[in-house]
Design a protein around this motif. Structure first.
Motif, PDB file in Angstrom:
ATOM      1  N   PHE A 142       6.141 -10.220  -3.039  1.00 58.58           N
ATOM      2  CA  PHE A 142       5.005  -9.656  -3.767  1.00 58.58           C
ATOM      3  C   PHE A 142       5.246  -8.170  -4.022  1.00 58.58           C
ATOM      4  O   PHE A 142       5.770  -7.462  -3.160  1.00 58.58           O
ATOM      5  N   HIS A 143       4.848  -7.710  -5.211  1.00 59.28           N
ATOM      6  CA  HIS A 143       4.931  -6.302  -5.594  1.00 59.28           C
ATOM      7  C   HIS A 143       3.534  -5.818  -5.980  1.00 59.28           C
ATOM      8  O   HIS A 143       2.793  -6.540  -6.629  1.00 59.28           O
ATOM      9  N   VAL A 144       3.221  -4.582  -5.637  1.00 63.21           N
ATOM     10  CA  VAL A 144       1.928  -3.976  -5.972  1.00 63.21           C
ATOM     11  C   VAL A 144       1.970  -3.497  -7.421  1.00 63.21           C
ATOM     12  O   VAL A 144       2.930  -2.856  -7.847  1.00 63.21           O
ATOM     13  N   THR A 145       0.922  -3.801  -8.166  1.00 59.25           N
ATOM     14  CA  THR A 145       0.805  -3.368  -9.562  1.00 59.25           C
ATOM     15  C   THR A 145       0.156  -1.983  -9.614  1.00 59.25           C
ATOM     16  O   THR A 145      -0.303  -1.447  -8.599  1.00 59.25           O
ATOM     17  N   ASP A 146       0.070  -1.417 -10.813  1.00 59.61           N
ATOM     18  CA  ASP A 146      -0.636  -0.142 -10.985  1.00 59.61           C
ATOM     19  C   ASP A 146      -2.098  -0.282 -10.569  1.00 59.61           C
ATOM     20  O   ASP A 146      -2.674   0.629  -9.980  1.00 59.61           O
ATOM     21  N   ALA A 147      -2.697  -1.441 -10.858  1.00 59.02           N
ATOM     22  CA  ALA A 147      -4.083  -1.687 -10.440  1.00 59.02           C
ATOM     23  C   ALA A 147      -4.172  -1.717  -8.911  1.00 59.02           C
ATOM     24  O   ALA A 147      -5.155  -1.249  -8.337  1.00 59.02           O
ATOM     25  N   GLY A 148      -3.150  -2.252  -8.256  1.00 60.92           N
ATOM     26  CA  GLY A 148      -3.118  -2.267  -6.801  1.00 60.92           C
ATOM     27  C   GLY A 148      -2.998  -0.866  -6.226  1.00 60.92           C
ATOM     28  O   GLY A 148      -3.630  -0.525  -5.218  1.00 60.92           O
ATOM     29  N   ARG A 149      -2.201  -0.033  -6.863  1.00 59.14           N
ATOM     30  CA  ARG A 149      -2.079   1.372  -6.425  1.00 59.14           C
ATOM     31  C   ARG A 149      -3.427   2.078  -6.558  1.00 59.14           C
ATOM     32  O   ARG A 149      -3.835   2.830  -5.680  1.00 59.14           O
ATOM     33  N   ALA A 150      -4.111   1.822  -7.664  1.00 59.21           N
ATOM     34  CA  ALA A 150      -5.430   2.419  -7.866  1.00 59.21           C
ATOM     35  C   ALA A 150      -6.413   1.912  -6.811  1.00 59.21           C
ATOM     36  O   ALA A 150      -7.233   2.682  -6.299  1.00 59.21           O
ATOM     37  N   TYR A 151      -6.320   0.631  -6.462  1.00 58.29           N
ATOM     38  CA  TYR A 151      -7.184   0.053  -5.429  1.00 58.29           C
ATOM     39  C   TYR A 151      -6.968   0.767  -4.090  1.00 58.29           C
ATOM     40  O   TYR A 151      -7.924   1.092  -3.391  1.00 58.29           O
ATOM     41  N   VAL A 152      -5.711   1.020  -3.752  1.00 53.18           N
ATOM     42  CA  VAL A 152      -5.403   1.735  -2.507  1.00 53.18           C
ATOM     43  C   VAL A 152      -6.014   3.138  -2.544  1.00 53.18           C
ATOM     44  O   VAL A 152      -6.648   3.582  -1.579  1.00 53.18           O
ATOM     45  N   ALA A 153      -5.844   3.834  -3.652  1.00 51.43           N
ATOM     46  CA  ALA A 153      -6.374   5.193  -3.773  1.00 51.43           C
ATOM     47  C   ALA A 153      -7.898   5.218  -3.672  1.00 51.43           C
ATOM     48  O   ALA A 153      -8.476   6.108  -3.031  1.00 51.43           O
ATOM     49  N   GLU A 154      -8.558   4.242  -4.260  1.00 54.43           N
ATOM     50  CA  GLU A 154     -10.019   4.210  -4.286  1.00 54.43           C
ATOM     51  C   GLU A 154     -10.638   3.691  -2.990  1.00 54.43           C
ATOM     52  O   GLU A 154     -11.771   4.046  -2.661  1.00 54.43           O
ATOM     53  N   ASN A 155      -9.928   2.855  -2.251  1.00 51.50           N
ATOM     54  CA  ASN A 155     -10.526   2.186  -1.102  1.00 51.50           C
ATOM     55  C   ASN A 155     -10.011   2.634   0.258  1.00 51.50           C
ATOM     56  O   ASN A 155     -10.542   2.202   1.281  1.00 51.50           O
ATOM     57  N   SER A 156      -8.993   3.471   0.295  1.00 51.88           N
ATOM     58  CA  SER A 156      -8.515   3.977   1.578  1.00 51.88           C
ATOM     59  C   SER A 156      -9.523   4.999   2.103  1.00 51.88           C
ATOM     60  O   SER A 156     -10.036   5.817   1.348  1.00 51.88           O
ATOM     61  N   PRO A 157      -9.801   4.962   3.406  1.00 54.83           N
ATOM     62  CA  PRO A 157     -10.736   5.939   3.959  1.00 54.83           C
ATOM     63  C   PRO A 157     -10.151   7.346   3.932  1.00 54.83           C
ATOM     64  O   PRO A 157      -8.928   7.512   3.875  1.00 54.83           O
ATOM     65  N   ALA A 158     -11.032   8.317   3.950  1.00 53.93           N
ATOM     66  CA  ALA A 158     -10.589   9.709   3.982  1.00 53.93           C
ATOM     67  C   ALA A 158      -9.909   9.994   5.317  1.00 53.93           C
ATOM     68  O   ALA A 158     -10.332   9.500   6.362  1.00 53.93           O
ATOM     69  N   ALA A 159      -8.855  10.766   5.252  1.00 54.76           N
ATOM     70  CA  ALA A 159      -8.147  11.152   6.475  1.00 54.76           C
ATOM     71  C   ALA A 159      -9.006  12.143   7.261  1.00 54.76           C
ATOM     72  O   ALA A 159      -9.754  12.928   6.671  1.00 54.76           O
ATOM     73  N   PRO A 160      -8.907  12.106   8.577  1.00 55.62           N
ATOM     74  CA  PRO A 160      -9.675  13.072   9.367  1.00 55.62           C
ATOM     75  C   PRO A 160      -9.167  14.486   9.117  1.00 55.62           C
ATOM     76  O   PRO A 160      -7.994  14.685   8.795  1.00 55.62           O
TER      77      PRO A 160
END
Length: 113
Positions: free
Chosen positions: A62-80
Motif C-alpha cells: 500500500f502507498h499513501v496518496t496525496d489525500a492520505g498525506r493531507a489526512y495525516v496533516a489534518e488529523n495528527s494531534p498537535a505536538a506538545p
C-alpha cells in the motif's frame, strides 16, 4: 493500529505527523488486523493497493496518496510544547558536531532559546 497510525507509519513520521516523510509504503496481507484498515483507506482514496509479489512475501503493498498525506496533516494531534532546555538539546542534536553537549552549550547554547 488505527487508520491514522498506519498512514503515519507508512510515511515514516511520528504520532504528531512530524518528521521527514522518508518512505511511502505499508506491507500487509489478508488475515492481518491491518489489512482491512488499509482496504478502508483505499476505498476512501487515502492509499492505493498493489497486489503482492515475491518481494513482499505475496502480501499487498500500500502507498499513501496525496489525500492520505493531507489526512495525516489534518488529523495528527498537535505536538506538545517543548521547554527551552528541550529546544536547546534538539538544536544540539541537529548541529551534528564533535562537541559534547556541555561544550556545545558554552559555544552555541545561548543562541537557542
Amino acid at each position: 493500529m488505527g487508520l491514522l497510525h498506519i498512514l503515519q507509519h507508512s510515511l515514516g513520521v511520528d504520532q504528531y505527523g512530524q518528521g521527514e516523510q522518508y518512505r511511502n509504503y505499508f506491507v500487509t496481507g489478508e488475515g492481518s488486523i491491518d489489512h482491512p484498515i488499509c482496504m478502508e483507506a483505499v476505498e476512501r482514496g487515502l492509499m492505493i493497493r498493489r497486489a503482492g509479489n515475491a518481494l513482499t512475501g505475496e502480501m499487498d503493498l500500500f502507498h499513501v496518496t496525496d489525500a492520505g498525506r493531507a489526512y495525516v496533516a489534518e488529523n495528527s494531534p498537535a505536538a506538545p510544547r517543548l521547554t527551552a532546555s528541550q529546544r536547546r538539546y534538539r538544536a544540539f542534536l541537529d548541529h551534528d558536531c564533535d562537541l559534547s553537549f556541555g561544550e556545545w552549550l558554552r559555544t552555541y547554547g545561548r543562541e537557542v532559546a
